[in-house]
Write a protein that holds these residues in place. Structure first.
Motif, PDB file in Angstrom:
ATOM      1  N   LYS A 143       0.875  -1.170   0.000  1.00 47.40           N
ATOM      2  CA  LYS A 143       0.000   0.000   0.000  1.00 47.40           C
ATOM      3  C   LYS A 143       0.914   1.223   0.000  1.00 47.40           C
ATOM      4  CE  LYS A 143      -3.155   1.906   3.371  1.00 47.40           C
ATOM      5  NZ  LYS A 143      -3.946   1.590   4.556  1.00 47.40           N
ATOM      6  N   TYR A 144       0.792   2.061  -1.016  1.00 49.40           N
ATOM      7  CA  TYR A 144       1.729   3.165  -1.203  1.00 49.40           C
ATOM      8  C   TYR A 144       1.006   4.461  -1.530  1.00 49.40           C
ATOM      9  CZ  TYR A 144       5.075  -0.592  -1.493  1.00 49.40           C
ATOM     10  OH  TYR A 144       5.820  -1.697  -1.210  1.00 49.40           O
ATOM     11  N   GLU A 145       1.474   5.546  -0.957  1.00 51.38           N
ATOM     12  CA  GLU A 145       0.957   6.878  -1.273  1.00 51.38           C
ATOM     13  C   GLU A 145       1.473   7.336  -2.633  1.00 51.38           C
ATOM     14  OE1 GLU A 145      -1.036   9.019   0.448  1.00 51.38           O
ATOM     15  OE2 GLU A 145      -1.351   7.693   2.155  1.00 51.38           O
ATOM     16  N   ASP A 146       2.697   6.943  -2.954  1.00 52.83           N
ATOM     17  CA  ASP A 146       3.377   7.421  -4.144  1.00 52.83           C
ATOM     18  C   ASP A 146       3.481   6.319  -5.198  1.00 52.83           C
ATOM     19  OD1 ASP A 146       5.044   9.397  -5.569  1.00 52.83           O
ATOM     20  OD2 ASP A 146       6.655   7.942  -5.184  1.00 52.83           O
ATOM     21  N   LYS A 147       3.059   6.611  -6.425  1.00 52.78           N
ATOM     22  CA  LYS A 147       3.098   5.625  -7.501  1.00 52.78           C
ATOM     23  C   LYS A 147       4.522   5.174  -7.803  1.00 52.78           C
ATOM     24  CE  LYS A 147       1.121   4.670 -11.991  1.00 52.78           C
ATOM     25  NZ  LYS A 147       0.303   5.169 -13.087  1.00 52.78           N
ATOM     26  N   GLU A 148       5.496   6.054  -7.664  1.00 54.78           N
ATOM     27  CA  GLU A 148       6.895   5.699  -7.902  1.00 54.78           C
ATOM     28  C   GLU A 148       7.358   4.612  -6.940  1.00 54.78           C
ATOM     29  OE1 GLU A 148       8.980   6.950 -10.326  1.00 54.78           O
ATOM     30  OE2 GLU A 148       7.214   7.953 -11.119  1.00 54.78           O
ATOM     31  N   ASP A 149       6.975   4.739  -5.658  1.00 55.52           N
ATOM     32  CA  ASP A 149       7.346   3.726  -4.675  1.00 55.52           C
ATOM     33  C   ASP A 149       6.677   2.393  -5.013  1.00 55.52           C
ATOM     34  OD1 ASP A 149       8.869   5.560  -3.291  1.00 55.52           O
ATOM     35  OD2 ASP A 149       7.288   6.025  -1.845  1.00 55.52           O
ATOM     36  N   ALA A 150       5.417   2.438  -5.422  1.00 55.03           N
ATOM     37  CA  ALA A 150       4.684   1.221  -5.782  1.00 55.03           C
ATOM     38  C   ALA A 150       5.354   0.539  -6.970  1.00 55.03           C
ATOM     39  CB  ALA A 150       3.235   1.557  -6.106  1.00 55.03           C
ATOM     40  N   SER A 151       5.876   1.311  -7.909  1.00 62.20           N
ATOM     41  CA  SER A 151       6.462   0.722  -9.116  1.00 62.20           C
ATOM     42  C   SER A 151       7.681  -0.141  -8.795  1.00 62.20           C
ATOM     43  CB  SER A 151       6.817   1.808 -10.129  1.00 62.20           C
ATOM     44  OG  SER A 151       7.891   2.589  -9.677  1.00 62.20           O
ATOM     45  N   LEU A 152       8.411   0.176  -7.733  1.00 62.36           N
ATOM     46  CA  LEU A 152       9.564  -0.641  -7.354  1.00 62.36           C
ATOM     47  C   LEU A 152       9.124  -2.043  -6.944  1.00 62.36           C
ATOM     48  CD1 LEU A 152      11.565   1.998  -5.286  1.00 62.36           C
ATOM     49  CD2 LEU A 152      12.024   1.229  -7.625  1.00 62.36           C
ATOM     50  N   LEU A 153       8.059  -2.130  -6.131  1.00 62.84           N
ATOM     51  CA  LEU A 153       7.540  -3.429  -5.712  1.00 62.84           C
ATOM     52  C   LEU A 153       6.936  -4.169  -6.898  1.00 62.84           C
ATOM     53  CD1 LEU A 153       6.872  -5.514  -3.529  1.00 62.84           C
ATOM     54  CD2 LEU A 153       4.730  -4.286  -3.145  1.00 62.84           C
ATOM     55  N   ILE A 154       6.222  -3.446  -7.748  1.00 69.45           N
ATOM     56  CA  ILE A 154       5.604  -4.062  -8.927  1.00 69.45           C
ATOM     57  C   ILE A 154       6.671  -4.729  -9.799  1.00 69.45           C
ATOM     58  CG2 ILE A 154       4.398  -3.550 -11.082  1.00 69.45           C
ATOM     59  CD1 ILE A 154       2.998  -1.239  -9.442  1.00 69.45           C
ATOM     60  N   LYS A 155       7.727  -4.007 -10.099  1.00 69.45           N
ATOM     61  CA  LYS A 155       8.800  -4.556 -10.934  1.00 69.45           C
ATOM     62  C   LYS A 155       9.443  -5.778 -10.287  1.00 69.45           C
ATOM     63  CE  LYS A 155       9.892  -0.195 -13.173  1.00 69.45           C
ATOM     64  NZ  LYS A 155      10.786   0.942 -13.224  1.00 69.45           N
ATOM     65  N   ALA A 156       9.661  -5.713  -8.982  1.00 70.06           N
ATOM     66  CA  ALA A 156      10.282  -6.841  -8.281  1.00 70.06           C
ATOM     67  C   ALA A 156       9.382  -8.071  -8.317  1.00 70.06           C
ATOM     68  CB  ALA A 156      10.591  -6.452  -6.837  1.00 70.06           C
ATOM     69  N   LEU A 157       8.092  -7.900  -8.022  1.00 73.52           N
ATOM     70  CA  LEU A 157       7.171  -9.035  -8.010  1.00 73.52           C
ATOM     71  C   LEU A 157       6.979  -9.614  -9.410  1.00 73.52           C
ATOM     72  CD1 LEU A 157       4.522  -7.722  -5.463  1.00 73.52           C
ATOM     73  CD2 LEU A 157       6.155  -9.587  -5.093  1.00 73.52           C
ATOM     74  N   GLU A 158       6.880  -8.745 -10.413  1.00 78.74           N
ATOM     75  CA  GLU A 158       6.734  -9.233 -11.789  1.00 78.74           C
ATOM     76  C   GLU A 158       7.976  -9.999 -12.226  1.00 78.74           C
ATOM     77  OE1 GLU A 158       3.536  -6.172 -13.787  1.00 78.74           O
ATOM     78  OE2 GLU A 158       5.656  -5.644 -13.897  1.00 78.74           O
ATOM     79  N   SER A 159       9.154  -9.562 -11.797  1.00 79.00           N
ATOM     80  CA  SER A 159      10.386 -10.269 -12.163  1.00 79.00           C
ATOM     81  C   SER A 159      10.436 -11.662 -11.539  1.00 79.00           C
ATOM     82  CB  SER A 159      11.622  -9.461 -11.751  1.00 79.00           C
ATOM     83  OG  SER A 159      11.840  -9.537 -10.352  1.00 79.00           O
ATOM     84  N   MET A 160       9.662 -11.880 -10.472  1.00 75.28           N
ATOM     85  CA  MET A 160       9.580 -13.188  -9.824  1.00 75.28           C
ATOM     86  C   MET A 160       8.487 -14.063 -10.441  1.00 75.28           C
ATOM     87  SD  MET A 160       9.869 -12.028  -5.892  1.00 75.28           S
ATOM     88  CE  MET A 160      11.062 -10.813  -5.382  1.00 75.28           C
ATOM     89  N   GLY A 161       7.768 -13.507 -11.429  1.00 70.98           N
ATOM     90  CA  GLY A 161       6.746 -14.287 -12.116  1.00 70.98           C
ATOM     91  C   GLY A 161       5.335 -14.110 -11.606  1.00 70.98           C
ATOM     92  N   PHE A 162       5.114 -13.174 -10.680  1.00 71.21           N
ATOM     93  CA  PHE A 162       3.777 -12.941 -10.153  1.00 71.21           C
ATOM     94  C   PHE A 162       2.992 -12.023 -11.068  1.00 71.21           C
ATOM     95  CE2 PHE A 162       6.215 -13.942  -6.294  1.00 71.21           C
ATOM     96  CZ  PHE A 162       5.457 -14.997  -5.817  1.00 71.21           C
ATOM     97  N   GLU A 163       1.695 -12.294 -11.185  1.00 75.75           N
ATOM     98  CA  GLU A 163       0.805 -11.401 -11.925  1.00 75.75           C
ATOM     99  C   GLU A 163       0.312 -10.352 -10.937  1.00 75.75           C
ATOM    100  OE1 GLU A 163      -3.324 -11.482 -14.483  1.00 75.75           O
ATOM    101  OE2 GLU A 163      -2.408 -13.378 -13.896  1.00 75.75           O
ATOM    102  N   ILE A 164       0.442  -9.091 -11.310  1.00 76.95           N
ATOM    103  CA  ILE A 164       0.160  -7.983 -10.410  1.00 76.95           C
ATOM    104  C   ILE A 164      -1.061  -7.202 -10.875  1.00 76.95           C
ATOM    105  CG2 ILE A 164       1.108  -5.837  -9.439  1.00 76.95           C
ATOM    106  CD1 ILE A 164       2.515  -8.465  -8.563  1.00 76.95           C
TER     107      ILE A 164
END
Length: 87
Positions: free
Chosen positions: A49-70
């Motif tokens: 849960k993030y206030e800032d979209k930039e911060d959220a994008s870091l987690l999104i990229k990491a999870l997607e690189s692990m093969g998770f659908e986000i």
């Protein structure tokens, strides 16, 4: 607010045991990648849960690189109830 959610298989039409198998599979997959959430929020499988979209994008990229659908949401059902009860 930006909610980063891990999308798993649908629970539609499944009994509790089958849903629990899906939850266990997600939990094992996350832990195999060194990620552990306590508690696991299974209704939405909320990862972050993030206030800032930039911060959220870091987690999104990491999870997607692990093969998770986000999935990304800017609100969750029930948010409006929580806002009314806090006000």
């Amino acid at each position: 607010m930006y909610y980063v959610l891990i999308r798993g298989p649908s629970y539609k039409g499944l009994d509790f045991e089958a849903r629990e198998d899906i939850r266990n599979g997600l939990r094992q997959s996350l832990e195999a990648h060194g990620l552990r959430y306590v508690p696991y929020n299974w209704v939405w499988d909320e990862a972050g849960k993030y206030e800032d979209k930039e911060d959220a994008s870091l987690l999104i990229k990491a999870l997607e690189s692990m093969g998770f659908e986000i999935c990304i949401r800017t609100s969750l059902p029930g948010d409006e109830y929580q806002e009314r009860s806090e006000g």
